[in-house]
Design a protein around this motif. Sequence first.
Motif, mmCIF file in Angstrom:
data_model
loop_
_atom_site.group_PDB
_atom_site.id
_atom_site.type_symbol
_atom_site.label_atom_id
_atom_site.label_comp_id
_atom_site.label_asym_id
_atom_site.label_seq_id
_atom_site.Cartn_x
_atom_site.Cartn_y
_atom_site.Cartn_z
ATOM 1 N N GLU A 80 -17.391 -1.053 -2.945
ATOM 2 C CA GLU A 80 -17.866 -0.740 -1.589
ATOM 3 C C GLU A 80 -19.194 -1.441 -1.306
ATOM 4 O OE1 GLU A 80 -16.928 1.825 0.971
ATOM 5 O OE2 GLU A 80 -15.030 1.174 0.107
ATOM 6 N N LYS B 151 0.869 -1.185 0.000
ATOM 7 C CA LYS B 151 0.000 0.000 0.000
ATOM 8 C C LYS B 151 0.896 1.222 0.000
ATOM 9 C CE LYS B 151 -3.789 2.368 0.271
ATOM 10 N NZ LYS B 151 -4.802 2.362 -0.784
ATOM 11 N N GLY C 253 -11.032 -4.651 4.346
ATOM 12 C CA GLY C 253 -11.742 -4.186 3.152
ATOM 13 C C GLY C 253 -12.119 -2.714 3.197
ATOM 14 N N LEU C 254 -11.694 -2.022 4.248
ATOM 15 C CA LEU C 254 -11.983 -0.582 4.295
ATOM 16 C C LEU C 254 -11.122 0.159 3.278
ATOM 17 C CD1 LEU C 254 -12.304 0.140 8.135
ATOM 18 C CD2 LEU C 254 -14.125 0.136 6.430
ATOM 19 N N ASP C 255 -9.956 -0.399 2.982
ATOM 20 C CA ASP C 255 -9.056 0.239 2.032
ATOM 21 C C ASP C 255 -8.593 -0.823 1.030
ATOM 22 O OD1 ASP C 255 -7.703 2.294 0.938
ATOM 23 O OD2 ASP C 255 -6.418 2.708 2.678
ATOM 24 N N GLN C 256 -8.213 -0.367 -0.134
ATOM 25 C CA GLN C 256 -7.763 -1.304 -1.157
ATOM 26 C C GLN C 256 -6.241 -1.277 -1.242
ATOM 27 O OE1 GLN C 256 -10.209 -0.007 -4.530
ATOM 28 N NE2 GLN C 256 -10.844 -2.142 -4.690
ATOM 29 N N SER D 232 -6.855 -1.874 7.905
ATOM 30 C CA SER D 232 -7.820 -1.317 6.957
ATOM 31 C C SER D 232 -7.880 -2.155 5.686
ATOM 32 C CB SER D 232 -7.432 0.115 6.579
ATOM 33 O OG SER D 232 -7.411 0.917 7.708
#
Lengths: 840, 241
Positions: free
Chosen positions: B90, B25, B69-72, B65
């Motif tokens: 989402e 990330k 799955g809150l962030d990719q 995160s």
Amino acid sequence: MTLLHLPFIRRQLATTRSQSLIFLLCVALSMVTLVALRGFGDSVDRALTRDARALIGADVVVQSNFTFDPAVDAAVAAIAARGDAETVRTWEFYSVVRRSGEDSSLLSNLKVVEAGWPLYGSAGLSAVLAPGRIIVEQALLDRLGVQVGDALRVGDANLTIGGLLTFEPDRPTTFFALGPRVLVDAADLAALNLVNPGSRVTYRWLLKAADPDSVDALAAEIRAVAARDFVRVDTFRTARTGVERFFTNFLFFLSLVGIFTLMLAGIGIQSSLTAFLRERHGTIAIARTLGASSRFVMANFYLVVLLLGTIGALLGIVLGLMLQWTLPTLLSGFLPPDIELLISTRAVVESALLGLVVVLLFTFLPLYRLEGLRPSYIFRKEEPPIVNRLPFALTLALILGLFTALVIWQLGNVRTALWFAGGALLLLLIAALLTEAALWLLRRWAVRWLPMRQALRGLFRPRNGTRAIVVTLSTALGVLFCIFVIEQNLRASFVQSYPPNAPNVFFLDIQPDQRADFADALGMEAEYIPAVRAALLAVNGEEPRRNPEADERGSNDGTDESEGDAGRRALQYTLTYRDTLAESETLVQGSSLFGLAQELHAVSVLQETADARGIAVGDLLTFNIQGVSLDATVTSIRKQDTESVQPFFGFVFAPAALSAAPQTIFTGVRVAPEQIAPLQNRMVAQFPNVTVIDVTATLAQFASVVQRITQVVRFFSAFSILAGLLIVVSSVYATRLARVQEAAYYKVLGATSRWVTAVFALENVLLGLFSAVLALLMAQVAAWALMTWLFDLEYRFLPFASLAMIATTIAAVTLVGMVASVGILRSRPINFLRLQTENE
Amino acid sequence: MSETTVSYSVDGTMSAILSAKQVTKSYVIGDRQMAVLDSVTFDIYSGEFVVIMGSSGSGKSTLLSVLSGLDQPSQGRIYIDGVDVTDWSEDRLAPIRNSTFGFVFQSFHLVPSLNALENVAFPAELRGDKESRQRAQSLLERVGLGGRTTNFPHQLSGGEKQRVAICRALINRPKIIFADEPTGNLDSKNGAAIIDLLIQLHCERQTTLVLVTHAPEVAEHAERVVTLADGKIVKDERKGK
């Protein structure tokens, strides 16, 4: 420490763009309608002054509804003989014209003119007016199905249509008229045989002075010989034309709408600035922590506001001027021809000053609150306590004072202005109270459906501005709805609900000697009502009481063309005589119409007339009937049902008093609509002097004029709604963080975007719904009160139109609210969560 | 979108319910690209209590995160029960966040306009659970907040808020609870109580607990401690219960 820090100011302007833009638009909106209206008003005034001669068609106009006294004719002739003025005579009246040899006829507005007309300006004629030829409006060709070159029967004469009339300098084209214009050469007047004693004709002498400085002297010369009560002598400077009266009244009303928009935009200014400053709280807190004084903060933000206000004001002026240029299109047909729109410096300066005052007043409170702002409150995300309420009270008082001053300035009449200002404030107060009550109920509404419950909660999120939105929108919409409901009610009362058995065709100007033949030809039972034109000279030997406002507006009691120039002209009335009360009448005072004695000179007075002129039972009234004086004692006061279609007469005499006076007779009958034209053709063929009025067609035409005027009013009222919608957008931005937070939480907890969208949409639907319902409630109550108490007419609720108004409002608020929320709905929850974590 | 199903097993008894494979990330800040996670490969097994540790800026919260799955991730794949969810939208992830996962945050993130009971019941109401209120009530009673159900977040102390947040995370009986620095905003006494509560609930319900912290005393209770430094896993330690 320097007080102003330009990079700081530049940065404040560069960031928070959305709120700056809304603030700027609110400032612009507050000014746009007033700039447009004042500029347009100035242009119209200038055009009216510039074209004053053309608009009345002369330097001096001598006008009467009776044949001129020979002394007047002699005075005018003497002036002409001396070479002091060119003179022209005109005769104006209604008559029915027919297609020669065919059965179609049309009530037309005839104007007979001598050679030389118009003395000033030029008429739009496609051919020269000459004896034996008439010039007509296109509408006449369309409605009678004739062409230029065809012959028409006008009175007793056969005249050829010589050409088309596109405009007259002294009459706007679409002013309300019962029929299309027909111009006739004066040489054909006698052949028409339409101008007889007692006929409803307006006689005019028009004079064009050889020496412009002699205008007043010429007018005075004629005035000296004219019978004061029946002849009106005006110069182009003193005459108030119909156009002028129309625009004075109409622009006055639109200005009130403009002031109203300004006040609502003021609420928008305050609301958006509060939101703008709240977004700056972080910066302020840091600046204060680093040692910036509250004076530094205040000074810099005042400058920011002043800069934004100036840009907004400039935008308002530009948009106002652009709007001014669209007004001639909106008002086409009502305007004098060739109106030249000018950028009125006075209007721009006045509006700019006004804008400045409004910006300063409405921005004071949000800026003042900055002073009490401590960094600790901001860091702890607490609202600072309000320490001193005095500035709030003072600002409120100043705003109220400004509002009242504005209204007085616009109206030029303190009493009326105070009534209007009081009414507008009462409206705002009622809207605020109703909003408070509605929100109180909503808070206690236990909703099970989750999206609706969340939407309701959203209305109460801190800084949501729900109150400001609902109050502003409901007030603006309330006014708009009210105008619409009243317009529809009046239309329904006058046009759609014309009483089924009431006469729909009236015949005027029947000569007494034609009555028997006319009744035979008509072949229907009808009431024949005599009409005698007279002037009320005195009440108990003194001048009758005048009521300038009522005289200006005109009344419903048979008064003729009161021009509001008290003291110069007698109060003219159409009198009648009969020995019984009409069906729609009741006695208010007196035991019978003419008392027990049935006095020779007894008169019964309509209550409205008695109130207006200060007349009581027992008073002695003095009338002048075409030069003959008549005294009469008031024996009773009557009132008449206002929804009745019976003619209203201010004065009803005993038959013995008036039966010998010069008079005409009129009557009305009810016929099937398809029978109107054949009847009109038949009667006019036999009695060319009789005027036929098709009431239903006339009312439809009246309604279309009213509709056009209300369209313009609606157009201007729509600007006040823009203020409300701007506050909706401002509120979305002001609560952006809270909304982003809600959206993020919903999504983290498993809600889909559609669900979140539904919640936000529902919130806007609720906002629109409550604003619309409150507006409709206020509008319906106001319309009901006006219809019942002012117009004395039946009130209709208009359920479908009401639902349509509510639906339109909901759609508009939801659309605006959702468009402003697009960014919020699209954002991923992680962005918010990360931001929160960084802020911890 | 391709969905790759993979299966993992440890001692033939446990299967990975959450996997990160070569996850990177990075963020662009100005003209610089900053890698917060650097090729992290990592499995979480059903019923585990995993603590992710590391110093500030080590990437532990970012890892949580991405896992939840809150962030990719910028690169790499995330699997839930063997299903590749990396590219899921989402809205497609919404039911997983609602029922498979539960979240507890350092900042509590309670909906300010809802009272304690409504906050807890909210995820259950979203899925149309008719018993949501009763279950929320019993959960709140379980954590000692039976008397504060009608209080709004601003009327609760930090510890109480976090207990409400824990109840909210548990209401849909999720498979995994993600707790991001749950004691970060609490004093030591309240912090300890919250950790005790999370561990108790983890034991009672056999829920997988993934907890991010930088506090070593919290890590002492964990079955597995994953340590991050500069976006890489530097230690993955499994302890006996």
